[in-house]
Design an enzyme around this catalytic site. Structure first.
Site, PDB file in Angstrom:
ATOM      1  N   ARG A 199       0.816  -1.233   0.000  1.00  0.00           N
ATOM      2  CA  ARG A 199       0.000   0.000   0.000  1.00  0.00           C
ATOM      3  C   ARG A 199       0.842   1.272   0.000  1.00  0.00           C
ATOM      4  NH1 ARG A 199      -2.567  -3.173   3.501  1.00  0.00           N
ATOM      5  NH2 ARG A 199      -4.317  -4.249   2.536  1.00  0.00           N
ATOM      6  N   LYS A 225       2.504  11.888 -10.278  1.00  0.00           N
ATOM      7  CA  LYS A 225       1.732  10.966 -11.124  1.00  0.00           C
ATOM      8  C   LYS A 225       2.607   9.778 -11.490  1.00  0.00           C
ATOM      9  CE  LYS A 225      -1.512  14.025 -13.516  1.00  0.00           C
ATOM     10  NZ  LYS A 225      -1.950  14.493 -14.850  1.00  0.00           N
ATOM     11  N   GLU A 229       9.110  20.483 -23.778  1.00  0.00           N
ATOM     12  CA  GLU A 229       8.337  20.691 -22.544  1.00  0.00           C
ATOM     13  C   GLU A 229       8.833  21.950 -21.829  1.00  0.00           C
ATOM     14  OE1 GLU A 229       5.637  19.105 -21.498  1.00  0.00           O
ATOM     15  OE2 GLU A 229       5.682  17.073 -22.328  1.00  0.00           O
ATOM     16  N   LYS A 265       6.543  23.771 -12.536  1.00  0.00           N
ATOM     17  CA  LYS A 265       5.726  22.574 -12.324  1.00  0.00           C
ATOM     18  C   LYS A 265       5.432  22.381 -10.836  1.00  0.00           C
ATOM     19  CE  LYS A 265       4.431  18.008 -13.387  1.00  0.00           C
ATOM     20  NZ  LYS A 265       4.522  16.816 -14.214  1.00  0.00           N
ATOM     21  N   GLU A 301      -5.304  17.824 -10.228  1.00  0.00           N
ATOM     22  CA  GLU A 301      -5.763  18.320 -11.530  1.00  0.00           C
ATOM     23  C   GLU A 301      -7.249  18.651 -11.558  1.00  0.00           C
ATOM     24  OE1 GLU A 301      -3.817  16.359 -14.763  1.00  0.00           O
ATOM     25  OE2 GLU A 301      -5.225  17.150 -16.234  1.00  0.00           O
ATOM     26  N   ARG A 321      -3.844  22.708 -12.605  1.00  0.00           N
ATOM     27  CA  ARG A 321      -2.866  21.772 -13.152  1.00  0.00           C
ATOM     28  C   ARG A 321      -3.091  21.512 -14.640  1.00  0.00           C
ATOM     29  NH1 ARG A 321      -0.126  16.452 -10.132  1.00  0.00           N
ATOM     30  NH2 ARG A 321       1.212  15.926 -11.870  1.00  0.00           N
ATOM     31  N   ASN A 340      -1.221  20.911 -19.434  1.00  0.00           N
ATOM     32  CA  ASN A 340      -1.626  20.168 -20.635  1.00  0.00           C
ATOM     33  C   ASN A 340      -1.575  21.037 -21.891  1.00  0.00           C
ATOM     34  OD1 ASN A 340      -2.114  17.743 -19.373  1.00  0.00           O
ATOM     35  ND2 ASN A 340      -4.206  18.315 -18.829  1.00  0.00           N
ATOM     36  N   HIS A 389      -1.097  19.577 -25.289  1.00  0.00           N
ATOM     37  CA  HIS A 389      -1.251  18.131 -25.165  1.00  0.00           C
ATOM     38  C   HIS A 389      -2.544  17.592 -25.769  1.00  0.00           C
ATOM     39  CE1 HIS A 389       2.253  18.555 -22.708  1.00  0.00           C
ATOM     40  NE2 HIS A 389       2.278  17.291 -22.363  1.00  0.00           N
ATOM     41  N   HIS A 436      -1.361  14.623 -27.780  1.00  0.00           N
ATOM     42  CA  HIS A 436      -1.712  13.239 -27.417  1.00  0.00           C
ATOM     43  C   HIS A 436      -2.406  12.534 -28.574  1.00  0.00           C
ATOM     44  CE1 HIS A 436      -1.606  13.829 -22.748  1.00  0.00           C
ATOM     45  NE2 HIS A 436      -0.452  13.441 -23.238  1.00  0.00           N
ATOM     46  N   HIS A 442       7.446  11.988 -27.336  1.00  0.00           N
ATOM     47  CA  HIS A 442       6.353  12.731 -26.715  1.00  0.00           C
ATOM     48  C   HIS A 442       6.482  14.252 -26.939  1.00  0.00           C
ATOM     49  CE1 HIS A 442       3.347  13.998 -23.844  1.00  0.00           C
ATOM     50  NE2 HIS A 442       4.260  14.695 -23.192  1.00  0.00           N
TER      51      HIS A 442
HETATM   52  N1  LIG Z   1       4.342  11.043 -14.581  1.00  0.00           N
HETATM   53  C1  LIG Z   1       4.222  12.137 -15.285  1.00  0.00           C
HETATM   54  O1  LIG Z   1       3.770  13.170 -14.782  1.00  0.00           O
HETATM   55  C2  LIG Z   1       4.674  12.143 -16.704  1.00  0.00           C
HETATM   56  C3  LIG Z   1       4.817  13.352 -17.389  1.00  0.00           C
HETATM   57  C4  LIG Z   1       5.310  13.324 -18.697  1.00  0.00           C
HETATM   58  C5  LIG Z   1       5.617  12.120 -19.283  1.00  0.00           C
HETATM   59  N2  LIG Z   1       5.462  10.957 -18.593  1.00  0.00           N
HETATM   60  C6  LIG Z   1       5.812   9.670 -19.197  1.00  0.00           C
HETATM   61  O2  LIG Z   1       7.200   9.664 -19.467  1.00  0.00           O
HETATM   62  C7  LIG Z   1       7.465   8.731 -20.497  1.00  0.00           C
HETATM   63  C8  LIG Z   1       8.486   9.294 -21.449  1.00  0.00           C
HETATM   64  O3  LIG Z   1       9.674   9.532 -20.748  1.00  0.00           O
HETATM   65  P1  LIG Z   1      11.065   9.810 -21.498  1.00  0.00           P
HETATM   66  O4  LIG Z   1      10.858  10.784 -22.575  1.00  0.00           O
HETATM   67  O5  LIG Z   1      12.040  10.095 -20.436  1.00  0.00           O
HETATM   68  O6  LIG Z   1      11.362   8.449 -22.254  1.00  0.00           O
HETATM   69  P2  LIG Z   1      12.088   7.085 -21.846  1.00  0.00           P
HETATM   70  O7  LIG Z   1      11.990   6.814 -20.399  1.00  0.00           O
HETATM   71  O8  LIG Z   1      11.565   6.072 -22.784  1.00  0.00           O
HETATM   72  O9  LIG Z   1      13.618   7.385 -22.192  1.00  0.00           O
HETATM   73  C9  LIG Z   1      13.970   7.665 -23.511  1.00  0.00           C
HETATM   74  C10 LIG Z   1      15.213   6.904 -23.937  1.00  0.00           C
HETATM   75  O10 LIG Z   1      16.349   7.518 -23.359  1.00  0.00           O
HETATM   76  C11 LIG Z   1      17.241   6.541 -22.830  1.00  0.00           C
HETATM   77  N3  LIG Z   1      17.945   7.199 -21.727  1.00  0.00           N
HETATM   78  C12 LIG Z   1      17.459   7.590 -20.525  1.00  0.00           C
HETATM   79  N4  LIG Z   1      18.386   8.286 -19.860  1.00  0.00           N
HETATM   80  C13 LIG Z   1      19.491   8.332 -20.630  1.00  0.00           C
HETATM   81  C14 LIG Z   1      20.771   8.921 -20.494  1.00  0.00           C
HETATM   82  N5  LIG Z   1      21.079   9.671 -19.410  1.00  0.00           N
HETATM   83  N6  LIG Z   1      21.661   8.760 -21.504  1.00  0.00           N
HETATM   84  C15 LIG Z   1      21.333   8.068 -22.613  1.00  0.00           C
HETATM   85  N7  LIG Z   1      20.144   7.493 -22.818  1.00  0.00           N
HETATM   86  C16 LIG Z   1      19.225   7.630 -21.834  1.00  0.00           C
HETATM   87  C17 LIG Z   1      16.334   5.423 -22.415  1.00  0.00           C
HETATM   88  O11 LIG Z   1      17.057   4.221 -22.413  1.00  0.00           O
HETATM   89  C18 LIG Z   1      15.267   5.460 -23.518  1.00  0.00           C
HETATM   90  O12 LIG Z   1      15.675   4.696 -24.614  1.00  0.00           O
HETATM   91  C19 LIG Z   1       6.124   8.411 -21.132  1.00  0.00           C
HETATM   92  O13 LIG Z   1       5.739   7.116 -20.766  1.00  0.00           O
HETATM   93  C20 LIG Z   1       5.178   9.428 -20.519  1.00  0.00           C
HETATM   94  O14 LIG Z   1       3.864   8.929 -20.384  1.00  0.00           O
HETATM   95  C21 LIG Z   1       4.995  10.957 -17.315  1.00  0.00           C
HETATM   96 ZN   LIG Z   2       4.041  16.233 -21.790  1.00  0.00          ZN
END
Ligand SMILES: NC(=O)c1ccc[n+]([C@@H]2O[C@H](COP(=O)([O-])OP(=O)(O)OC[C@H]3O[C@@H](n4cnc5c(N)ncnc54)[C@H](O)[C@@H]3O)[C@@H](O)[C@H]2O)c1
Ligand SMILES: [Zn+2]
Length: 362
Positions: free
Chosen positions: A120, A142, A184, A226, A236, A240, A244, A247, A251, A264
């Site tokens: 939990r 999130k 972003e 943020k 949200e 918040r 978006n 987005h 999206h 993204h």
């Molecule tokens: N929780 C939230 O509020 C929130 C907000 C925005 C996005 N997200 C989520 O985040 C995800 C996308 O995250 P992302 O863009 O970081 O992508 P990701 O986690 O897929 O990373 C992108 C790539 O970069 C590589 N990588 C990571 N760090 C590295 C480094 N220091 N050097 C070299 N390579 C590296 C990884 O291996 C991967 O191939 C999505 O699933 C999205 O839904 C969540």
């Molecule tokens: Zn985003």
């Protein structure tokens, strides 16, 4: 090491601290101690990230092994979460244990969901390694994973006990990933800070060179924006939503291309162009502001093509999105660089016009 910048996300009576500073990840064990994180720490990372940065982080483990999840959006699912649970159970993890997520948004969201639900809820520390994760996904609580029928459908709110942001970890990040995160940062400028927006323009070279003098302040300001928004509206219910910005269309573009074509941030860049166009046509945003945004996005680099995408499909994806409340689409528009408003009277024809001008086929 210079003194880290400290920012707090405050939700209810809880403080969730964010520390930002170059080379901070080297001090992770002592930072965890200082912030009252218990001694039983489980790192969740990915093979790529661990290969690049694992050596420096090993001391956190105290002899154990990291839990490595395969990288990529298609592995952000419940099986990856189950793998984390299994390792924790076998190692007799208890309520005092902590998950330390070291990676991009995929690792952070997945490991974070495991932390939110195991027994939990156990403590979570984020060490984000992509620019997107450093300015966005590691902040705000999130966490969650995808379901075969849709993205981010399973999730929770779980504020991290600590976020440690080390911009030097970005040195190994491929340019396209870096640029995706940068969009972003552009978003934060558009919704809340003209000066951040302007600096992205004038200092773009130094930022792409990952020069700390330009990059660190851009990360810090993004995190502040943020953290501030989340502190005022964790769940949200209103404010918040400004996060978006870009987005709604973004999206939808990701969805109709099955999350394969765009990173993204790239989809969000196109979404911001769409939102700015909509606002400009309505007369809510001055043409010179719209064109400043469009020029900055163009300057940051190429975006994947959209000409082959079907407008009806994109419209359908927008309708299905979570941003439709009681049948009305909530759409965030900028009214100038640095200020937004939410509108809920966007018509189908208006949206169609925007997509046509964005370059989609009829
Ligand atoms: N929780 C939230 O509020 C929130 C907000 C925005 C996005 N997200 C989520 O985040 C995800 C996308 O995250 P992302 O863009 O970081 O992508 P990701 O986690 O897929 O990373 C992108 C790539 O970069 C590589 N990588 C990571 N760090 C590295 C480094 N220091 N050097 C070299 N390579 C590296 C990884 O291996 C991967 O191939 C999505 O699933 C999205 O839904 C969540
Ligand atoms: Zn985003």
């Amino acid at each position: 090491m210079t003194h880290p910048v400290h920012i707090d996300v405050t939700t209810g009576s809880r403080h969730s601290p964010i520390l930002i500073g170059e080379d901070l990840s080297r001090d992770l064990p002592s930072l965890l101690d200082q912030h009252g994180i218990g001694p039983r720490r489980f790192i969740v990372s990915s093979p790529i990230v661990w290969r690049l940065h694992g050596e420096g982080l090993r001391p956190v483990l105290g002899g154990g092994d990291p839990i490595l999840l395969p990288d990529g959006e298609r592995f952000k699912h419940l099986q990856s979460v189950a793998k984390v649970y299994e390792t924790l159970i076998r190692a007799n993890a208890d309520r005092g244990s902590t998950i330390v997520a070291v990676g991009g948004g995929v690792v952070g969201d997945t490991a974070g969901f495991a932390a939110a639900t195991f027994l939990r809820g156990i403590a979570l520390v984020h060490v984000p390694t992509t620019l997107l994760a450093q300015v966005d996904s590691s902040i705000g609580g999130k966490v969650g994973v995808n379901h075969a029928l849709g993205k981010n459908l399973i999730g929770a709110f779980h504020q991290p006990a600590l976020v440690v942001i080390d911009p030097l970890l970005l040195k190994t990040l491929p340019r396209r990933e870096f640029r995706s995160g940068l969009y972003e940062v552009v978003k934060y400028g558009v919704i809340s800070s003209r000066s951040l927006f302007d600096r992205l323009d004038t200092e773009s070279k130094a930022i792409f060179a990952k020069d700390g003098r330009s990059l660190v302040p851009a990360i810090v300001e993004s995190c502040r924006i943020k953290a501030d928004v989340v502190s005022k509206d964790e769940r949200e219910s209103g404010l918040r939503r400004i996060l978006n910005y870009g987005h709604t269309v973004g999206h939808a573009l990701e969805a109709v291309t099955n999350y394969r074509r765009f990173r993204h941030g790239e989809a969000i860049a196109l979404g911001m162009l769409a939102a700015a166009d909509l606002a400009a046509v309505r007369g809510a945003l001055a043409e010179r502001e719209r064109s400043a945004l469009s020029q900055l996005i163009t300057k940051l680099g190429p975006l994947p093509a959209v000409a082959d995408l079907s407008i009806p499909e994109v419209m359908e994806a927008i309708r299905r999105d979570k941003k439709v409340v009681n049948g009305r689409l909530h759409f965030v528009i900028a009214i100038e660089i640095g200020a937004t408003m939410t509108i809920d009277d966007v018509t189908e024809d208006e949206l169609k016009g925007v997509l046509v001008r964005l370059g989609l086929k009829g």
